[in-house]
Design a protein around this motif. Sequence first.
Motif, short mmCIF file in Angstrom:
data_model
loop_
_atom_site.label_atom_id
_atom_site.label_comp_id
_atom_site.label_asym_id
_atom_site.label_seq_id
_atom_site.Cartn_x
_atom_site.Cartn_y
_atom_site.Cartn_z
N MET A 236 0.83 -1.20 0.00
CA MET A 236 0.00 0.00 0.00
C MET A 236 0.87 1.25 0.00
O MET A 236 0.60 2.21 -0.73
N HIS A 237 1.92 1.26 0.81
CA HIS A 237 2.80 2.43 0.86
C HIS A 237 3.53 2.62 -0.46
O HIS A 237 3.65 3.76 -0.95
N GLN A 238 4.03 1.53 -1.06
CA GLN A 238 4.73 1.64 -2.33
C GLN A 238 3.79 2.14 -3.43
O GLN A 238 4.19 2.99 -4.26
N GLY A 243 2.02 6.56 -7.00
CA GLY A 243 0.82 7.13 -7.59
C GLY A 243 -0.16 6.11 -8.13
O GLY A 243 -1.06 6.47 -8.90
N ASP A 244 -0.01 4.84 -7.74
CA ASP A 244 -0.97 3.80 -8.15
C ASP A 244 -2.11 3.77 -7.14
O ASP A 244 -2.13 2.96 -6.21
N VAL A 248 -3.45 1.23 -4.01
CA VAL A 248 -3.60 1.65 -2.61
C VAL A 248 -4.96 1.20 -2.07
O VAL A 248 -5.06 0.66 -0.96
N VAL A 249 -6.00 1.40 -2.86
CA VAL A 249 -7.35 1.03 -2.40
C VAL A 249 -7.46 -0.49 -2.25
O VAL A 249 -8.08 -0.99 -1.31
N GLU A 278 -7.51 12.09 -9.04
CA GLU A 278 -7.18 10.70 -9.38
C GLU A 278 -7.46 9.77 -8.20
O GLU A 278 -7.97 8.66 -8.38
N GLY A 279 -7.11 10.23 -6.99
CA GLY A 279 -7.39 9.40 -5.82
C GLY A 279 -8.87 9.23 -5.58
O GLY A 279 -9.33 8.14 -5.23
#
Length: 528
Positions: A236-238, A243-244, A248-249, A278-279
């Motif tokens: 998740m952090h990476q 910016g992926d 993350v979700v 984007e998020g």
Amino acid sequence: MSKPPRPRRSPPRPRFVWLRTLRLALAVHPWRCAGIGAGALLLAALIATTSLPMALAERHPELALALHPEHPRALLTLAGQERARFATATAQEAEQAAGQAEQAATAAATATATTAGGEQTEDAGLPPAAADDADSLARQAREHAASLTPPEAAEPEAADAADAAAPPPPAAPEDLPAMRATLRDLATRILAGAPLDASAWRLTGDTSDDLATSRQAMLEAVARSRRETVAAFWLMHQDYEQGDYAGVVRMADVLLRTRPALNEYTLSYLNSLSLSPEGRKALVAALVENPSWRGLFLRSMGSKLAASDAPLALLQDLKDSGSPPSEPELVPLLRARIAAEKRAEGAYNIWLQMLPEAEALKVRPVNNLDFAQNPGNLPFNWNVARAVNAFIDLQPRGDDVAGRVLRIRFGVGRVRSASMEQVTFLRPGSYRFSGEQKGLMSSKRGMVWQVLCYPSGTVAAQSGQLLGAPRTWRPFSFDITIPNNGRCAAQRLRLFHDSRSTSEQFASGEIQFQSLQIAPLEAAASGG
């Protein structure tokens, strides 16, 4: 008289009867005995190399490896011990870095003080910002140490195994490269014997020097076990750094379902996503599927980002996607927005934008005066406080008029918190509040309707003491004046038991209200 005969003793049994039986069996059935012996030896070998190492793997891994040199569980226990030694050495290295930073800060402060006193000193060899950055360096060192907490701390099974084993010997910081190589070798050996072991994949990713290799190993770990918390958090952090946001979700979904203890940290990443278009797009794509953590996230976003416009943008995207927030999901954000801004206008605008068009047309400055809708938690509808010895409910009317009757019944003893209220938006001007009351309330002081400016609490108007009418409905009214000074744009309309002391809190009987109206006495002032 003759003596009774003595009992006859049985002859002693010969020793080593089993040996005589074995000789006889060998003599009579030599081939059968040979087959049974070979089977027994094979069974003993299987137990010694499979079941026994499994039983010894967690408490005595070295003995288990002596019986089975590549036993995965024993290797995993050794890896846990080595990982604990590695974390201890890393923490020592961080403490040394923090100590050096503090010494540098002290030296820089001494040199600065000496120079200010006019004394000649030698160059300390430190940059000018050494003293200012000392605390930052120490903090970074502590954070670095915290970031290297053993993965076993997040995995209950591995932690139990490490506790059961003997405490590992201490290691020096200079041994870190060798320990890292040892961990990498152990992970390789574990995967050779147990390629589906998620912990081994996570250990491989944790010890690899190549980012791509680490990522692939962490993905394999999560694919094999969704409870690999360290791997999921690392991914998740990476993904956040790269910016992926969809990644993350995905990892946040895994953590929120499997590790509720980490919700605060996981939700902080999702809250950050709501700040960018984007998020928000990635978040909306997940929230429209109605995951189990949707309400939890919306409540967290409301409390953490109450003063920002990001929650409204996300809620608008949800509405446009056909999955608008429900009232329970919206209320925490509205109340947090009111508390953050110390005013109600912003929350009111958010609520209006989330309403369907047909519902928005029904909104009035004061809502639900006829009690047709049930009270709830929405600030702009009736909120009923939790009372003691008072029961507030709604009853159907006895005529053909729409709406219901508000009834308040009192028990035996002191009455506390017998109240209800809502946030209203009356424009500046004069109004008349009217209604009908019925019932018989026995108390030193009765119920009072009151209008307060929000949030200042200035009283704009209030009724007299209302105790009900014994036989028929009796009208009551009072006038309201909303000043045009900009400090009463919103109001609190409340009904409460106007007790001022303990002796005045006793009440009995009941009181009812219906046909409530707020009508302007004159045209509202312009500009309000």
